[in-house]
Design an enzyme around this catalytic site. Sequence first.
Site: not given
Length: 172
Positions: A46, A51, A98-99, A140-141, A144
């Site tokens: 995701g 991000q 998370c990235l 989660h996404e 952001h």
Amino acid sequence: MTIKRILIYPEDCLKQVAKPVKIFDAELKALIQDMLDTMYDAPGVGLAAPQIGVSLRVAVTDVYWRSEEAGGQREHKVWINPEFLWKSENTEITEEGCLSLPDIYGDVERPNAVRLRWFDLEGKQYEEDFEGFQAVALQHEFDHLDGKVFIDYLSPLKRRMIIKRLKKKYLS
Ligand code: NI
């Protein structure tokens, strides 16, 4: 194919509330293509626009492509201006990563079912229920898009330690 740099927490854009998409045009399509290229390259399941430094309410996911059953087969989804209409009282605890927080993992408790409204690339509106891993991944996404990350759910002490570590390793 454009792979963008993924911002590392606590870089600014990751802490801002993103703006709704108002125009569904070629520029938006290009942004989403960049997000998909960047997500698959990372590799991740995701990615939200903040991000890669774009403060818009857009996210992409492909929650299964890295699972054994999927065998690398891709099936991405695009979420524009997503909005939860309902969240269950039942929760589940999932270990999240998370990235934007490389090599950091933490247990987060979230509702395990949600009802979502969102738009696609053409501006068409959808409404659907999701549960389990998919429901958790979407929460989660979309956090952001509100300037939140999963470590916001951990204890203040743990959170401070993680931020210190990330700053030292990636942002100094
Ligand atoms: Ni994330």
